[in-house]
Write a protein that holds these residues in place. Sequence first.
Motif, PDB file in Angstrom:
ATOM      1  N   GLY A  31       0.794  -1.217   0.000  1.00 49.95           N
ATOM      2  CA  GLY A  31       0.000   0.000   0.000  1.00 49.95           C
ATOM      3  C   GLY A  31       0.827   1.268   0.000  1.00 49.95           C
ATOM      4  O   GLY A  31       0.433   2.276  -0.578  1.00 49.95           O
ATOM      5  N   VAL A  32       1.974   1.244   0.653  1.00 44.58           N
ATOM      6  CA  VAL A  32       2.891   2.388   0.662  1.00 44.58           C
ATOM      7  C   VAL A  32       3.838   2.328  -0.532  1.00 44.58           C
ATOM      8  O   VAL A  32       3.965   3.271  -1.312  1.00 44.58           O
ATOM      9  CB  VAL A  32       3.687   2.431   1.978  1.00 44.58           C
ATOM     10  CG1 VAL A  32       4.773   3.507   1.924  1.00 44.58           C
ATOM     11  CG2 VAL A  32       2.763   2.676   3.162  1.00 44.58           C
ATOM     12  N   GLY A  33       4.504   1.202  -0.691  1.00 46.06           N
ATOM     13  CA  GLY A  33       5.542   1.081  -1.706  1.00 46.06           C
ATOM     14  C   GLY A  33       5.049   1.209  -3.135  1.00 46.06           C
ATOM     15  O   GLY A  33       5.743   1.761  -3.993  1.00 46.06           O
ATOM     16  N   TYR A  56      -0.629 -10.720  -5.255  1.00 47.66           N
ATOM     17  CA  TYR A  56      -1.810  -9.896  -5.024  1.00 47.66           C
ATOM     18  C   TYR A  56      -3.008 -10.782  -4.663  1.00 47.66           C
ATOM     19  O   TYR A  56      -3.205 -11.842  -5.266  1.00 47.66           O
ATOM     20  CB  TYR A  56      -2.160  -9.106  -6.283  1.00 47.66           C
ATOM     21  CG  TYR A  56      -1.209  -7.996  -6.613  1.00 47.66           C
ATOM     22  CD1 TYR A  56      -1.119  -6.867  -5.812  1.00 47.66           C
ATOM     23  CD2 TYR A  56      -0.406  -8.062  -7.741  1.00 47.66           C
ATOM     24  CE1 TYR A  56      -0.246  -5.841  -6.119  1.00 47.66           C
ATOM     25  CE2 TYR A  56       0.464  -7.037  -8.061  1.00 47.66           C
ATOM     26  CZ  TYR A  56       0.534  -5.928  -7.241  1.00 47.66           C
ATOM     27  OH  TYR A  56       1.405  -4.906  -7.554  1.00 47.66           O
ATOM     28  N   ASP A  57      -3.784 -10.340  -3.687  1.00 46.93           N
ATOM     29  CA  ASP A  57      -5.073 -10.974  -3.435  1.00 46.93           C
ATOM     30  C   ASP A  57      -6.145  -9.903  -3.331  1.00 46.93           C
ATOM     31  O   ASP A  57      -5.847  -8.706  -3.347  1.00 46.93           O
ATOM     32  CB  ASP A  57      -5.032 -11.866  -2.176  1.00 46.93           C
ATOM     33  CG  ASP A  57      -4.755 -11.093  -0.908  1.00 46.93           C
ATOM     34  OD1 ASP A  57      -5.465 -10.090  -0.647  1.00 46.93           O
ATOM     35  OD2 ASP A  57      -3.844 -11.476  -0.152  1.00 46.93           O
ATOM     36  N   GLN A  61      -6.933  -4.781  -2.800  1.00 47.03           N
ATOM     37  CA  GLN A  61      -7.483  -3.894  -3.823  1.00 47.03           C
ATOM     38  C   GLN A  61      -8.011  -2.572  -3.284  1.00 47.03           C
ATOM     39  O   GLN A  61      -8.369  -1.690  -4.063  1.00 47.03           O
ATOM     40  CB  GLN A  61      -8.564  -4.635  -4.619  1.00 47.03           C
ATOM     41  CG  GLN A  61      -7.963  -5.767  -5.449  1.00 47.03           C
ATOM     42  CD  GLN A  61      -8.990  -6.560  -6.221  1.00 47.03           C
ATOM     43  OE1 GLN A  61     -10.135  -6.130  -6.392  1.00 47.03           O
ATOM     44  NE2 GLN A  61      -8.601  -7.727  -6.712  1.00 47.03           N
ATOM     45  N   ASN A  62      -8.062  -2.414  -1.978  1.00 46.95           N
ATOM     46  CA  ASN A  62      -8.472  -1.119  -1.433  1.00 46.95           C
ATOM     47  C   ASN A  62      -7.313  -0.129  -1.354  1.00 46.95           C
ATOM     48  O   ASN A  62      -7.528   1.047  -1.052  1.00 46.95           O
ATOM     49  CB  ASN A  62      -9.089  -1.284  -0.038  1.00 46.95           C
ATOM     50  CG  ASN A  62      -8.046  -1.476   1.047  1.00 46.95           C
ATOM     51  OD1 ASN A  62      -7.123  -2.272   0.890  1.00 46.95           O
ATOM     52  ND2 ASN A  62      -8.175  -0.755   2.139  1.00 46.95           N
ATOM     53  N   ARG A  63      -6.067  -0.582  -1.623  1.00 46.56           N
ATOM     54  CA  ARG A  63      -4.949   0.315  -1.325  1.00 46.56           C
ATOM     55  C   ARG A  63      -3.699   0.107  -2.178  1.00 46.56           C
ATOM     56  O   ARG A  63      -2.750   0.891  -2.057  1.00 46.56           O
ATOM     57  CB  ARG A  63      -4.560   0.184   0.157  1.00 46.56           C
ATOM     58  CG  ARG A  63      -3.947  -1.164   0.501  1.00 46.56           C
ATOM     59  CD  ARG A  63      -3.887  -1.426   1.992  1.00 46.56           C
ATOM     60  NE  ARG A  63      -3.191  -2.666   2.303  1.00 46.56           N
ATOM     61  CZ  ARG A  63      -3.718  -3.875   2.142  1.00 46.56           C
ATOM     62  NH1 ARG A  63      -4.924  -4.022   1.643  1.00 46.56           N
ATOM     63  NH2 ARG A  63      -3.021  -4.956   2.461  1.00 46.56           N
ATOM     64  N   GLN A  64      -3.614  -0.928  -3.005  1.00 43.79           N
ATOM     65  CA  GLN A  64      -2.371  -1.208  -3.729  1.00 43.79           C
ATOM     66  C   GLN A  64      -2.538  -0.985  -5.226  1.00 43.79           C
ATOM     67  O   GLN A  64      -3.458  -1.517  -5.849  1.00 43.79           O
ATOM     68  CB  GLN A  64      -1.905  -2.643  -3.455  1.00 43.79           C
ATOM     69  CG  GLN A  64      -1.558  -2.870  -1.990  1.00 43.79           C
ATOM     70  CD  GLN A  64      -0.879  -4.194  -1.751  1.00 43.79           C
ATOM     71  OE1 GLN A  64      -0.319  -4.799  -2.669  1.00 43.79           O
ATOM     72  NE2 GLN A  64      -0.903  -4.647  -0.512  1.00 43.79           N
ATOM     73  N   MET A 193      -6.545   4.035   1.997  1.00 46.04           N
ATOM     74  CA  MET A 193      -5.640   4.428   0.923  1.00 46.04           C
ATOM     75  C   MET A 193      -5.200   5.887   1.030  1.00 46.04           C
ATOM     76  O   MET A 193      -4.073   6.234   0.659  1.00 46.04           O
ATOM     77  CB  MET A 193      -6.330   4.181  -0.417  1.00 46.04           C
ATOM     78  CG  MET A 193      -5.540   4.620  -1.620  1.00 46.04           C
ATOM     79  SD  MET A 193      -6.481   4.336  -3.128  1.00 46.04           S
ATOM     80  CE  MET A 193      -5.613   5.434  -4.240  1.00 46.04           C
ATOM     81  N   GLY A 194      -6.058   6.748   1.555  1.00 49.52           N
ATOM     82  CA  GLY A 194      -5.697   8.151   1.694  1.00 49.52           C
ATOM     83  C   GLY A 194      -4.453   8.356   2.529  1.00 49.52           C
ATOM     84  O   GLY A 194      -3.689   9.306   2.314  1.00 49.52           O
TER      85      GLY A 194
END
Length: 220
Positions: A31-33, A56-57, A61-64, A193-194
């Motif tokens: 999510g960060v990288g 990936y799973d 999907q909410n953040r990557q 994600m924000g």
Amino acid sequence: MNERYSRIESLLEDDFSKLQNARVILLGVGGVGSFCLDCLYRSGVTHITVVDFDTYDISNQNRQMWSELHENELKVDALKEHYPSLHVINQRIDEEWVWAFDFTPYDVVIDAIDDRLAKLALAQKCYKKLLSSFGSAKRLDPTKIQVDDIWKSYGDRFGSKIRYELKKRGFKKKYKVVFSSEEIQSKNNGSFMGVTATFGLVLCSETIKMLRKKEVQKDV
């Protein structure tokens, strides 16, 4: 002027060549990288090596970045489709790997992992060119994100553990960390994600600052 990078080149002027010639290694593309990677690539840093072992799973999907397009695929392999010049290493990042790996060719080492022992090893080995991310999960307010040296960071339990362990090891050097002063908003392992994306974008911005301050090796 490369039209693709014309806006960032106009902003950075002569320093843009430092981004073009820099070599950066990014540890972790979650999510960060993943947002850090996208920002670096779109800013003209194209000599990037990423290290990750995961796939990936659906919960990613909410953040990557790109996760909805590559469910069950290896992250590093999937990312090469979107960033063709990317160098990838499919590897779990642990303390043993950090001590064994040669970070010499890189101008900046970006730590976007959550393995405590690996983060401690990175601090001891790479502090002169390290940017490290602390906890981004369980938070909702991106305006609470800050950048400072490791010893001035606060408000993060994970960061507190890192500082404590570094002191125990006699480590007194400084390096930059990205952290949030916001109190965690949930006991569950949730993420927004924000906040996670903003951590990644701040890491990118700080990388660019570091590269502008130094002379990087040019291609021959």
